[in-house]
Design a protein around this motif. Structure first.
Motif, PDB file in Angstrom:
ATOM      1  N   UNK A  32       0.899  -1.309   0.005  1.00 24.78           N
ATOM      2  CA  UNK A  32       0.000   0.074  -0.003  1.00 24.78           C
ATOM      3  C   UNK A  32       0.858   1.295  -0.005  1.00 24.78           C
ATOM      4  N   UNK A  33       0.266   2.329  -0.213  1.00 27.35           N
ATOM      5  CA  UNK A  33       1.076   3.630  -0.123  1.00 27.35           C
ATOM      6  C   UNK A  33       1.472   3.688   1.077  1.00 27.35           C
ATOM      7  N   UNK A  34       1.387   3.299   2.430  1.00 21.70           N
ATOM      8  CA  UNK A  34       1.954   3.297   3.722  1.00 21.70           C
ATOM      9  C   UNK A  34       3.150   2.637   3.632  1.00 21.70           C
ATOM     10  N   UNK A  35       2.941   1.400   3.266  1.00 23.55           N
ATOM     11  CA  UNK A  35       4.068   0.435   3.006  1.00 23.55           C
ATOM     12  C   UNK A  35       5.397   1.193   2.134  1.00 23.55           C
ATOM     13  N   UNK A  36       5.106   1.801   1.140  1.00 22.14           N
ATOM     14  CA  UNK A  36       5.988   2.731   0.534  1.00 22.14           C
ATOM     15  C   UNK A  36       6.820   3.840   1.696  1.00 22.14           C
ATOM     16  N   UNK A  37       5.732   4.318   2.306  1.00 20.05           N
ATOM     17  CA  UNK A  37       6.371   5.559   3.166  1.00 20.05           C
ATOM     18  C   UNK A  37       7.432   4.950   4.267  1.00 20.05           C
ATOM     19  N   UNK A  38       7.395   3.577   4.154  1.00 15.49           N
ATOM     20  CA  UNK A  38       8.422   3.023   5.394  1.00 15.49           C
ATOM     21  C   UNK A  38       9.830   2.943   4.387  1.00 15.49           C
ATOM     22  N   UNK A  39       9.739   2.904   3.280  1.00 17.80           N
ATOM     23  CA  UNK A  39      11.146   3.183   2.455  1.00 17.80           C
ATOM     24  C   UNK A  39      12.216   4.212   2.896  1.00 17.80           C
ATOM     25  N   UNK A  40      13.152   4.105   3.707  1.00 17.58           N
ATOM     26  CA  UNK A  40      13.815   5.315   4.196  1.00 17.58           C
ATOM     27  C   UNK A  40      14.309   6.327   3.138  1.00 17.58           C
TER      28      UNK A  40
END
Length: 195
Positions: free
Chosen positions: A47-55
Motif C-alpha cells: 500500500x502507499x503506507x508500505x512505501x512510506x516506510x522506505x527510508x
C-alpha cells in the motif's frame, strides 16, 4: 504471487517477469526479498503506507509524489486495484528505472516511459496536464525556503511559457516531452540494480 511471506516465486513467474522487465533472475529474486520486507502484514501487496516506510522515499522531498506516480502509472497500465501493488506490478514499475543501455523494443524503461513516470509526478490532479499551480507545488517542495515567493512565481511562469506550445495555459505530456528533449532523463531516472 503470494499472500504470505513464506511463498516463493515459481520458475515460470520469474521467467515471465524476466521477459517483461529485462531484470535478471537474481535481480527479480532480490526484488522479491525487498517486496516481502516491505509487506509487513504478509498480504501479498504493498500500500502507499508500505512505501512510506522506505527510508530513501521518506527523506526525499518528492517522496510522496514518487509514491503517487507508482500507483498512477500502474493505474494507467490497467493494473491498479484498490491502491495496492502486487509483486508483478512492483517489478514492472521498478523496470522503468533500469538503465536504457539494454533496451528492447517492448521495454518498460524507454525514454518515453521514463518521461511518462516523471510527468505523472507533476500531474497532481491526474487530468493529464501540468498547470502552473501544480508546477509551483512541486517546485516549492523541491526548493522550499531557498527561494522567495516572487522567484517561485517567475520560475513557474517562465516554465509554463516555454513548454506550453499550444498556449492553453497548461503542459500536456507531448509538450512535456518536448521541453525535456535535451534532458538526459535516461541517466537521471536510472537506478543501478545489483546482480
Amino acid at each position: 504471487m503470494g499472500s504470505n511471506n513464506s511463498q516463493n516465486l515459481r520458475d515460470e513467474e520469474i521467467k515471465e517477469l524476466m521477459d517483461e522487465t529485462e531484470f535478471s533472475k537474481q535481480q527479480i529474486t532480490r526484488l522479491y526479498s525487498r517486496f516481502l520486507s516491505l509487506d509487513k502484514k504478509g498480504q501479498g501487496y504493498l500500500s502507499r503506507d508500505d512505501f512510506l516506510n522506505v527510508p530513501e522515499l521518506g527523506v526525499n522531498p518528492l517522496g510522496d509524489r514518487i509514491i503517487d506516480a507508482f500507483f498512477t502509472v500502474a493505474e494507467t497500465n490497467g493494473d491498479k486495484k484498490d491502491q495496492q501493488l502486487n509483486f508483478r506490478q512492483f517489478v514492472r514499475i521498478l523496470a522503468h528505472f533500469q538503465p536504457t543501455s539494454r533496451v528492447k523494443k517492448n521495454s518498460l524503461n524507454s525514454r518515453r516511459d521514463k518521461l511518462f513516470f516523471a510527468f505523472k509526478m507533476y500531474d497532481l490532479n491526474k487530468n493529464n496536464y501540468i498547470t502552473r499551480e501544480e508546477f509551483k507545488v512541486i517546485l516549492n517542495s523541491m526548493v522550499g525556503a531557498n527561494i522567495t515567493t516572487d522567484q517561485l512565481e517567475k520560475i513557474a511562469d517562465r516554465t509554463i511559457e516555454e513548454a506550453d506550445k499550444d498556449r492553453d495555459g497548461k503542459i500536456s505530456f507531448e509538450e512535456f516531452c518536448g521541453a525535456m528533449e535535451k534532458t538526459d532523463i535516461e541517466e537521471k531516472m536510472s537506478i543501478r540494480f545489483l546482480n
